[in-house]
Design an enzyme around this catalytic site. Sequence first.
Site, PDB file in Angstrom:
ATOM      1  N   ARG A  29     -45.853 -70.781  74.502  1.00 30.66           N
ATOM      2  CA  ARG A  29     -45.814 -68.980  74.603  1.00 30.66           C
ATOM      3  C   ARG A  29     -46.763 -68.690  75.578  1.00 30.66           C
ATOM      4  O   ARG A  29     -46.353 -67.578  75.934  1.00 30.66           O
ATOM      5  CB  ARG A  29     -46.877 -68.957  73.181  1.00 30.66           C
ATOM      6  CG  ARG A  29     -46.355 -68.670  72.264  1.00 30.66           C
ATOM      7  CD  ARG A  29     -47.372 -67.656  71.579  1.00 30.66           C
ATOM      8  NE  ARG A  29     -47.618 -66.524  70.115  1.00 30.66           N
ATOM      9  CZ  ARG A  29     -47.009 -67.124  68.939  1.00 30.66           C
ATOM     10  NH1 ARG A  29     -46.488 -67.948  68.804  1.00 30.66           N
ATOM     11  NH2 ARG A  29     -46.782 -66.113  67.969  1.00 30.66           N
ATOM     12  N   ARG A  40     -50.619 -58.850  70.825  1.00 32.90           N
ATOM     13  CA  ARG A  40     -49.481 -59.786  70.792  1.00 32.90           C
ATOM     14  C   ARG A  40     -48.505 -59.282  71.832  1.00 32.90           C
ATOM     15  O   ARG A  40     -47.748 -60.278  72.442  1.00 32.90           O
ATOM     16  CB  ARG A  40     -50.195 -59.580  69.222  1.00 32.90           C
ATOM     17  CG  ARG A  40     -50.826 -60.490  68.688  1.00 32.90           C
ATOM     18  CD  ARG A  40     -50.619 -60.306  66.744  1.00 32.90           C
ATOM     19  NE  ARG A  40     -49.071 -61.183  66.197  1.00 32.90           N
ATOM     20  CZ  ARG A  40     -49.028 -60.727  65.283  1.00 32.90           C
ATOM     21  NH1 ARG A  40     -49.683 -59.411  64.731  1.00 32.90           N
ATOM     22  NH2 ARG A  40     -47.981 -61.509  64.593  1.00 32.90           N
ATOM     23  N   ARG A  67     -45.930 -55.229  56.996  1.00 31.83           N
ATOM     24  CA  ARG A  67     -45.904 -56.870  56.302  1.00 31.83           C
ATOM     25  C   ARG A  67     -46.781 -56.525  55.914  1.00 31.83           C
ATOM     26  O   ARG A  67     -47.868 -55.964  56.768  1.00 31.83           O
ATOM     27  CB  ARG A  67     -44.932 -57.283  58.161  1.00 31.83           C
ATOM     28  CG  ARG A  67     -45.459 -59.097  57.529  1.00 31.83           C
ATOM     29  CD  ARG A  67     -44.621 -60.079  58.859  1.00 31.83           C
ATOM     30  NE  ARG A  67     -46.167 -59.992  59.824  1.00 31.83           N
ATOM     31  CZ  ARG A  67     -45.701 -60.670  60.768  1.00 31.83           C
ATOM     32  NH1 ARG A  67     -44.386 -61.608  60.509  1.00 31.83           N
ATOM     33  NH2 ARG A  67     -46.678 -61.254  61.498  1.00 31.83           N
ATOM     34  N   LYS A  76     -38.948 -64.394  63.617  1.00 29.67           N
ATOM     35  CA  LYS A  76     -38.197 -65.876  64.345  1.00 29.67           C
ATOM     36  C   LYS A  76     -39.101 -66.672  63.346  1.00 29.67           C
ATOM     37  O   LYS A  76     -38.243 -67.778  62.576  1.00 29.67           O
ATOM     38  CB  LYS A  76     -40.060 -65.951  65.744  1.00 29.67           C
ATOM     39  CG  LYS A  76     -39.678 -66.824  66.257  1.00 29.67           C
ATOM     40  CD  LYS A  76     -40.656 -66.407  67.302  1.00 29.67           C
ATOM     41  CE  LYS A  76     -41.620 -65.614  67.032  1.00 29.67           C
ATOM     42  NZ  LYS A  76     -43.349 -66.426  66.692  1.00 29.67           N
ATOM     43  N   ARG A  85     -51.967 -59.208  57.005  1.00 33.92           N
ATOM     44  CA  ARG A  85     -52.637 -60.206  57.874  1.00 33.92           C
ATOM     45  C   ARG A  85     -53.563 -59.500  59.230  1.00 33.92           C
ATOM     46  O   ARG A  85     -53.005 -58.787  59.125  1.00 33.92           O
ATOM     47  CB  ARG A  85     -51.428 -61.003  58.786  1.00 33.92           C
ATOM     48  CG  ARG A  85     -51.257 -62.722  58.101  1.00 33.92           C
ATOM     49  CD  ARG A  85     -50.231 -62.732  58.880  1.00 33.92           C
ATOM     50  NE  ARG A  85     -50.093 -62.965  60.426  1.00 33.92           N
ATOM     51  CZ  ARG A  85     -48.885 -63.424  61.051  1.00 33.92           C
ATOM     52  NH1 ARG A  85     -47.988 -64.305  60.467  1.00 33.92           N
ATOM     53  NH2 ARG A  85     -49.262 -63.729  61.926  1.00 33.92           N
TER      54      ARG A  85
END
Length: 229
Positions: A93, A173, A130, A17, A162
């Site tokens: 969201r 999430r 990631r 995204k 992260r």
Amino acid sequence: MTSGVRLLVLGKQGAGKGTQAVRIARHYGVPHISTGDMFRAAAAARTQFGLKAKEFMKRGELVPDDIVIGVVAERLAKDDAVDDGFVLDGFPRTRMQAEELQRLLGPGGLDAAVDIDVPTDVVLRRLSGRRVCRTCGATYHVEKPPKVDWLCDRDGGDVVQREDDKPEAIGRRLELYEQETGPLLDFYEGLGLLVIVDGVGELDDVFNRILDAVETVRQFRLSAPRGQR
Ligand code: ADP
């Protein structure tokens, strides 16, 4: 340059995204408005609001609606967004955020809601591998690290995982996406704004699919009589 658009991008965490939203915004010459980026910047600057947001983000929880809506409303009121348009990334969201956005923009205020569709097993692989540059936010993957010793190729910053890409936060999430954000697909479908794009494949291919889809919607809107827009 092609004239502006008013878009929002939906998709599970790890769907690409953010990357695609930046490219679409650049293509149309409109601001890229990412709530996640705004919160991370505020957290790094250690503002009171940033520190509060950080507590939610670290755990993979959503920042409360009233805070998020206030920040987005303020940003959308700036001249560049009003005059040229925007690409919203990470907002809305929740149903409440989506309804509030409709109120803010008014009818006809959005050209399309683009959903970048990627299966959960693929996003899980992407997210757990990631890594991001602490300073500029450039992203890497454990299978495609920076050239030298986990230092960013662009600015030499530390490349790290992260906090919210750690396993427990990822699970939370994705669960929240399913519960809170997934239903927005129906919401935008009901408004005739939903465009679903296959998000699996090379970045350039996905980008071209998005552009094709957005252009189709724009042409349709431009040719529709005003009352039907
Ligand atoms: P991702 O989509 O990968 O979770 P983002 O950078 O979009 O990453 O967002 C990071 C975090 O910021 C979210 O997990 C959440 O805590 C917070 N956040 C961002 N946008 C919103 C929003 N619209 N509503 C509530 N919280 C948000």
